[in-house]
Motif scaffolding. Structure first.
Motif, PDB file in Angstrom:
ATOM      1  N   PRO A  84      26.020 -14.143  30.228  1.00 22.07           N
ATOM      2  CA  PRO A  84      26.940 -13.892  28.855  1.00 22.07           C
ATOM      3  C   PRO A  84      26.774 -12.633  27.968  1.00 22.07           C
ATOM      4  N   ALA A  85      28.276 -11.963  27.688  1.00 21.70           N
ATOM      5  CA  ALA A  85      27.672 -11.383  26.351  1.00 21.70           C
ATOM      6  C   ALA A  85      29.491 -10.892  25.812  1.00 21.70           C
ATOM      7  N   ASP A  86      29.895 -10.754  24.616  1.00 16.98           N
ATOM      8  CA  ASP A  86      31.232 -10.644  24.451  1.00 16.98           C
ATOM      9  C   ASP A  86      32.344 -10.439  25.204  1.00 16.98           C
ATOM     10  N   GLY A  87      32.440 -11.023  25.720  1.00 21.62           N
ATOM     11  CA  GLY A  87      34.322 -10.963  26.920  1.00 21.62           C
ATOM     12  C   GLY A  87      33.670  -9.968  28.050  1.00 21.62           C
ATOM     13  N   TRP A  88      34.302 -10.017  29.134  1.00 18.10           N
ATOM     14  CA  TRP A  88      34.014  -9.633  30.833  1.00 18.10           C
ATOM     15  C   TRP A  88      33.906  -8.048  30.600  1.00 18.10           C
ATOM     16  N   ASP A  89      34.825  -8.237  29.630  1.00 19.57           N
ATOM     17  CA  ASP A  89      35.373  -6.085  29.677  1.00 19.57           C
ATOM     18  C   ASP A  89      34.057  -5.986  29.452  1.00 19.57           C
ATOM     19  N   LEU A  90      32.778  -5.679  28.057  1.00 14.17           N
ATOM     20  CA  LEU A  90      31.626  -5.542  28.008  1.00 14.17           C
ATOM     21  C   LEU A  90      30.092  -6.087  29.340  1.00 14.17           C
ATOM     22  N   ARG A  91      30.707  -7.039  29.920  1.00 12.74           N
ATOM     23  CA  ARG A  91      30.080  -7.841  30.904  1.00 12.74           C
ATOM     24  C   ARG A  91      30.137  -6.858  32.254  1.00 12.74           C
ATOM     25  N   ILE A  92      31.461  -6.562  32.327  1.00 17.16           N
ATOM     26  CA  ILE A  92      31.529  -5.130  33.273  1.00 17.16           C
ATOM     27  C   ILE A  92      30.923  -4.229  33.255  1.00 17.16           C
ATOM     28  N   ALA A  93      31.251  -3.755  31.459  1.00 19.29           N
ATOM     29  CA  ALA A  93      30.950  -2.600  31.299  1.00 19.29           C
ATOM     30  C   ALA A  93      29.287  -1.865  31.023  1.00 19.29           C
ATOM     31  N   ARG A  94      29.043  -3.386  31.125  1.00 26.87           N
ATOM     32  CA  ARG A  94      26.917  -3.371  30.945  1.00 26.87           C
ATOM     33  C   ARG A  94      27.082  -3.713  32.266  1.00 26.87           C
ATOM     34  N   SER A  95      27.201  -3.645  33.304  1.00 31.53           N
ATOM     35  CA  SER A  95      26.869  -3.598  34.357  1.00 31.53           C
ATOM     36  C   SER A  95      27.149  -2.128  35.162  1.00 31.53           C
ATOM     37  N   ALA A  96      28.095  -1.754  35.215  1.00 26.09           N
ATOM     38  CA  ALA A  96      28.555  -0.374  35.034  1.00 26.09           C
ATOM     39  C   ALA A  96      27.567   0.209  34.297  1.00 26.09           C
ATOM     40  N   ALA A  97      26.777   0.059  33.294  1.00 29.53           N
ATOM     41  CA  ALA A  97      25.783   0.764  33.112  1.00 29.53           C
ATOM     42  C   ALA A  97      24.265   0.933  34.028  1.00 29.53           C
ATOM     43  N   PHE A  98      24.113  -0.506  33.961  1.00 28.75           N
ATOM     44  CA  PHE A  98      23.237  -1.391  34.659  1.00 28.75           C
ATOM     45  C   PHE A  98      23.057  -0.141  35.626  1.00 28.75           C
ATOM     46  N   VAL A  99      24.180  -0.203  36.590  1.00 27.86           N
ATOM     47  CA  VAL A  99      24.415   1.110  38.431  1.00 27.86           C
ATOM     48  C   VAL A  99      23.831   2.494  37.354  1.00 27.86           C
ATOM     49  N   LEU A 100      24.949   2.875  36.431  1.00 29.43           N
ATOM     50  CA  LEU A 100      24.587   4.359  36.607  1.00 29.43           C
ATOM     51  C   LEU A 100      23.202   4.946  36.225  1.00 29.43           C
ATOM     52  N   GLY A 101      22.401   4.098  35.164  1.00 27.79           N
ATOM     53  CA  GLY A 101      21.533   3.933  34.979  1.00 27.79           C
ATOM     54  C   GLY A 101      19.675   3.933  36.148  1.00 27.79           C
ATOM     55  N   ALA A 102      20.585   2.982  37.483  1.00 28.68           N
ATOM     56  CA  ALA A 102      19.824   3.625  38.263  1.00 28.68           C
ATOM     57  C   ALA A 102      19.991   4.473  39.129  1.00 28.68           C
ATOM     58  N   VAL A 103      20.799   4.921  39.006  1.00 21.27           N
ATOM     59  CA  VAL A 103      21.561   5.870  39.858  1.00 21.27           C
ATOM     60  C   VAL A 103      20.638   7.567  39.497  1.00 21.27           C
ATOM     61  N   PHE A 104      20.743   7.225  37.859  1.00 19.13           N
ATOM     62  CA  PHE A 104      20.184   8.611  36.687  1.00 19.13           C
ATOM     63  C   PHE A 104      18.642   8.578  37.560  1.00 19.13           C
ATOM     64  N   SER A 105      18.208   7.521  37.586  1.00 19.09           N
ATOM     65  CA  SER A 105      16.912   6.881  37.386  1.00 19.09           C
ATOM     66  C   SER A 105      16.251   7.583  38.662  1.00 19.09           C
ATOM     67  N   ALA A 106      17.299   7.307  40.396  1.00 24.55           N
ATOM     68  CA  ALA A 106      17.055   7.418  41.313  1.00 24.55           C
ATOM     69  C   ALA A 106      17.389   9.137  41.599  1.00 24.55           C
ATOM     70  N   ALA A 107      18.460   9.592  40.575  1.00 25.12           N
ATOM     71  CA  ALA A 107      18.404  11.334  40.958  1.00 25.12           C
ATOM     72  C   ALA A 107      17.284  12.105  40.335  1.00 25.12           C
ATOM     73  N   ILE A 108      16.921  11.868  39.067  1.00 26.86           N
ATOM     74  CA  ILE A 108      15.792  12.609  38.403  1.00 26.86           C
ATOM     75  C   ILE A 108      14.792  12.205  39.445  1.00 26.86           C
ATOM     76  N   GLY A 109      14.165  11.140  39.594  1.00 27.82           N
ATOM     77  CA  GLY A 109      12.801  10.657  41.104  1.00 27.82           C
ATOM     78  C   GLY A 109      12.888  11.384  42.368  1.00 27.82           C
ATOM     79  N   TYR A 110      14.624  11.985  43.399  1.00 29.87           N
ATOM     80  CA  TYR A 110      14.781  12.729  44.083  1.00 29.87           C
ATOM     81  C   TYR A 110      14.607  14.184  44.017  1.00 29.87           C
ATOM     82  N   LEU A 111      15.224  14.969  42.435  1.00 31.15           N
ATOM     83  CA  LEU A 111      15.596  15.588  42.002  1.00 31.15           C
ATOM     84  C   LEU A 111      13.588  16.594  41.710  1.00 31.15           C
ATOM     85  N   GLY A 112      12.658  15.822  41.442  1.00 35.42           N
ATOM     86  CA  GLY A 112      11.545  16.084  41.150  1.00 35.42           C
ATOM     87  C   GLY A 112      11.160  15.828  42.672  1.00 35.42           C
ATOM     88  N   MET A 113      11.213  15.480  43.376  1.00 33.88           N
ATOM     89  CA  MET A 113      10.333  15.745  44.812  1.00 33.88           C
ATOM     90  C   MET A 113      11.047  16.917  45.510  1.00 33.88           C
TER      91      MET A 113
END
Length: 781
Positions: A84-113
């Motif tokens: 649950p979140a306050d509306g589907w717009d926030l659910r979608i935004a939170r989920s998109a932010a999850f993907v962005l956080g994971a991509v950033f974390s992976a990108a920094i890990g790959y860059l470090g290597m």
């Protein structure tokens, strides 16, 4: 009811925009540092050939890891959409932010290597330059870390500032997803990379050093390339992702708690403080140099201290320029905060100062217990004269003792933050998070310190394998490697402190989420205040169910550490068997007439790491779900408290024991107690192999573990409350979810426990790195 944060004012928007610009400038600084690193010479053809094999092996592993984790990320994304979140717009935004956080974390890990595996050969080449090799090699290694550090700062600030600009008062909800994505992926990269690197390291040491009597990085050892690959996928990629998620999660917690405590100002201040740190981090990276007559460690520490001092001065200016003089002047502040006396400018500055002092103290404590010049590590080395058992006992005692002092310092910082808040819980939690932001003003230098270690270690390995570096250059690389061992231990200590502060702040966010949801749904059965008083009262550890939660949280940390160490043990056993088989079946390896199959060991470590990382990851994700839906919100609060307390002690113990064992081995290899090949050397090698999974797998993996569990609890808290009380209460659904989560954990643990190493069978067909051609990227499946 918590305060309602209005849309951002023009001044707040201006600050958030300035932070976004600072983030972009940090990325530009990273690009400049990267160009400087790649302009350095790459040494001889033989050195480049060896480095190419390491590069390809590391890239192949990370590609396979990301493909594996992509499916898990998709599953979590669907679950987030269901919460649950306050509306589907926030659910979608939170989920998109999850993907962005994971991509950033992976990108920094790959860059470090990817940069570390190109910088290591350049550091080795610099060591061949005579008198100037020490200064040049250290600058290359440290600026390699500076690239990763500035990218960490840039992407973390960019994600947070854009969320605040785009979503205003709803940014905390969106940033929950951003922090969760960063933490979840970092945990998997930490566990997987840690299993890979330590399986190869242990296997290489036990067979190469002890059984065959050859040096650590002798090219005849079939596990040598895998060991160097592991340094990059574990220490560089894993630690870079870990520190990025620490950075992101701390900002997320501060934004959530700040907006609840003091309104709009609390939404923006957690962006402003790390932005100041981004500027000072670049200064710290530029100023670190290896000066004649000064140890490399001292030079790095001086750069850290200077960066911290400038960040503190900048924070003081920002606090007095931006914050009002009284709490009553905050727009949208919580009632309990608005009534406080005192100057919020001084209090906010004091909280940031707490975080910076905490980093300095942990640097000193960790350096004391793991440094090669310090008495504790020398005592471990002295224990080698009486055998491996006393080395192991000495290191364990050192780790246990050091954990106490580090924990006392962290606990003291949390307590002082509470005193600064005048006992008001809402403000105290925000100040704890602000102290975390203060600690992370130095994160650019911290990441540089960490990456410096594996780059220096790899450089020494390339030099030894190639045979193209003279005795003077080898001495330079040995010094840099020893400094790197200490800086890695120090950054692990700081990462642990950051994890505890972030987890403590997230714990406050969890309670805030529970209170908000109860106020929304409890009206249907009784007045919210009555239910709220009873539920929050149950948070007391004197309540049996909450105490059960505390015990389960501590147990989860121990189980997680045990699973990680056992995974290394199984994978290392397979490596030992493979390396022994190659030496037995191909006697020409020892006399140089045959080439070992390094690629087989790389493939073996890759396979086991990707297979073994699932169980610890599932435990972290599903344990809070099982406790929360099965026992309720109060036992889940106890679970988080137990995990934080056990996690900090366990992580410091494992990291410092491992660091001391590693540097004790270095002391003996440098000539103490008979040097290489002596009985004392053999004893310290055993200690080091015990410490490998301690300091590079289980210990650092606990940092993202406790944050992942806190973020999962924060995300599921509204659903737990909804299914527990009010019109939507559904006991069957609650217990069904808890049972399903428990089954997932049990099955994962059982599968892990029944997995065995076949002591008779060969490890499979040759696939992977040919040291002569280095084409592992195509040949690894």
């Amino acid at each position: 009811m918590p305060p309602t944060v209005p849309e951002l004012s023009s001044s707040a928007q201006g600050i958030a925009l300035a932070v976004a610009v600072t983030a972009l400038l940090s990325l530009v600084a990273a690009w400049v540092f990267r160009r400087q690193v790649l302009q350095a010479g790459e040494g001889t053809a033989r050195m480049q050939e060896i480095a190419g094999a390491v590069q390809n092996g590391a890239a192949a592993y990370l590609r396979r890891q990301f493909r594996t984790l992509a499916w898990f990320a998709v599953a979590v994304l669907l679950l987030l959409l269901a919460l649950p979140a306050d509306g589907w717009d926030l659910r979608i935004a939170r989920s998109a932010a999850f993907v962005l956080g994971a991509v950033f974390s992976a990108a920094i890990g790959y860059l470090g290597m990817s940069l570390a595996v190109r910088a290591n050969v350049r550091v080795a080449a610099a060591a061949r330059e005579g008198a100037g090799g020490r200064e040049r090699g250290m600058r290359i290694a440290f600026r390699t870390g500076g690239v990763v550090g500035m990218t960490t700062v840039g992407l973390g600030l960019l994600g947070a500032s854009v969320a605040v600009l785009a979503f205003g008062a709803d940014a905390p909800t969106v940033l929950e997803g951003f922090g969760f994505g960063a933490a979840l992926l970092a945990m998997f990269m930490r566990v997987g990379g840690g299993i890979f690197t330590k399986a190869a390291d242990v296997g290489a040491d036990l067979v190469g050093k002890i059984e065959q009597g050859i040096p650590e990085d002798d090219p005849r050892n079939p596990a040598t390339i895998a060991d160097n690959v592991g340094d990059n996928v574990g220490d560089c990629a894993g630690m870079a992702a870990d520190l990025f998620e620490s950075y992101a999660v701390t900002i997320v917690a501060a934004v959530i708690l700040g907006s609840a405590a003091v309104g709009e100002t609390g939404l923006v201040l957690p962006l402003l403080v790390p932005a100041i740190g981004a500027i000072t981090a670049a200064l710290g990276v530029v100023l670190v140099r290896a000066r004649p007559g000064t140890s490399g460690l001292t030079s790095i520490q001086n750069g850290f201290y200077l960066s911290a001092a400038v960040a503190l001065a900048g924070t003081a200016i920002a606090c007095f320029a931006y914050l009002p003089a009284t709490f009553a002047e905050f727009s949208g502040a919580d009632e309990s905060v608005a009534g406080l006396n005192g100057d919020p400018r001084v209090i906010a500055f004091a909280a940031v100062l707490l975080g910076i002092l905490l980093a300095v103290l942990i640097l000193a404590i960790t350096g004391h217990y793991t440094g090669t010049e310090a008495k504790p590590t020398r005592d471990v080395a002295d224990a080698s004269t009486t055998g491996a058992a006393t080395v192991v006992l000495s290191g364990i005692g050192l780790g246990l003792e050091s954990a106490v002092y580090t924990t006392l310092v962290i606990a003291g910082a949390v307590f002082l933050a509470f005193l600064l808040a005048g006992g008001v819980l809402a403000l105290a939690m925000f100040l704890v998070a602000l102290a975390g932001c203060g600690l992370l003003t130095t994160v650019g230098v911290i990441v540089a310190m960490d990456t410096f270690g594996p780059v220096s270690d790899n450089a020494q390995g390339i030099a030894e394998m190639s045979g193209d570096v003279d005795a003077e250059g080898a001495a330079v690389l040995t010094e840099l490697d020893a400094v790197g061992n200490t800086t890695k231990a120090v950054t692990k200590g700081i990462a642990i402190a950051t994890a505890v502060l972030a987890a403590t702040a997230l714990f406050g966010s969890y309670q805030e989420a529970v209170v908000n949801r109860i106020n929304e749904v409890a009206v249907a059965i009784e007045t919210p205040s009555q239910y709220l008083q009873r539920t929050i009262g149950d948070f007391s550890v004197s309540t049996p169910t909450t105490l059960v939660g505390v015990l389960l949280g501590a147990a989860a940390v121990f189980l997680f550490a045990g699973l990680a160490i056992n995974a290394v043990g199984r994978s290392a056993a397979a490596v030992v068997l493979e390396v022994r088989r190659q030496f037995a079946d191909h006697p020409g390896i020892m006399d140089g007439t045959e080439q070992p199959d390094h690629g087989r060991v790389v493939d073996l470590c890759t396979r086991d790491a990707l297979r073994e990382l699932a169980t610890p990851g599932l435990l972290a994700a599903f344990a809070p779900i099982a406790v929360g839906f099965g026992l309720g919100v109060a036992p889940l609060a106890g679970f988080l408290g137990g995990a934080i307390a056990a996690g900090v002690l366990m992580a410091v113990f494992l990291s410092n024991s491992g660091g001391a064992w590693d540097n004790a081995k270095k002391l003996v290899e440098d000539g103490l107690h008979g040097g290489k090949g002596s009985a004392a050397h053999e004893a310290t090698v055993i200690g080091d192999t015990v410490g490998d999974p301690f300091k590079d797998t289980a210990g650092p993996s606990i940092n993202p573990l406790i944050k992942v569990m806190n973020l999962v609890a924060l995300l599921i808290a509204p659903a737990v409350v909804t299914l527990s009380i009010g019109a939507e209460a559904n006991a069957a659904a609650r217990y069904g979810i808890a049972a399903a989560a428990t089954v997932v954990i049990v099955v994962a643990v059982v599968v892990s426990k029944v997995r065995r190493v076949d002591m008779a069978a060969p490890t499979g067909p040759a696939t992977g790195v040919d040291l002569r051609s280095g084409d592992s990227a195509e040949r690894l499946p």
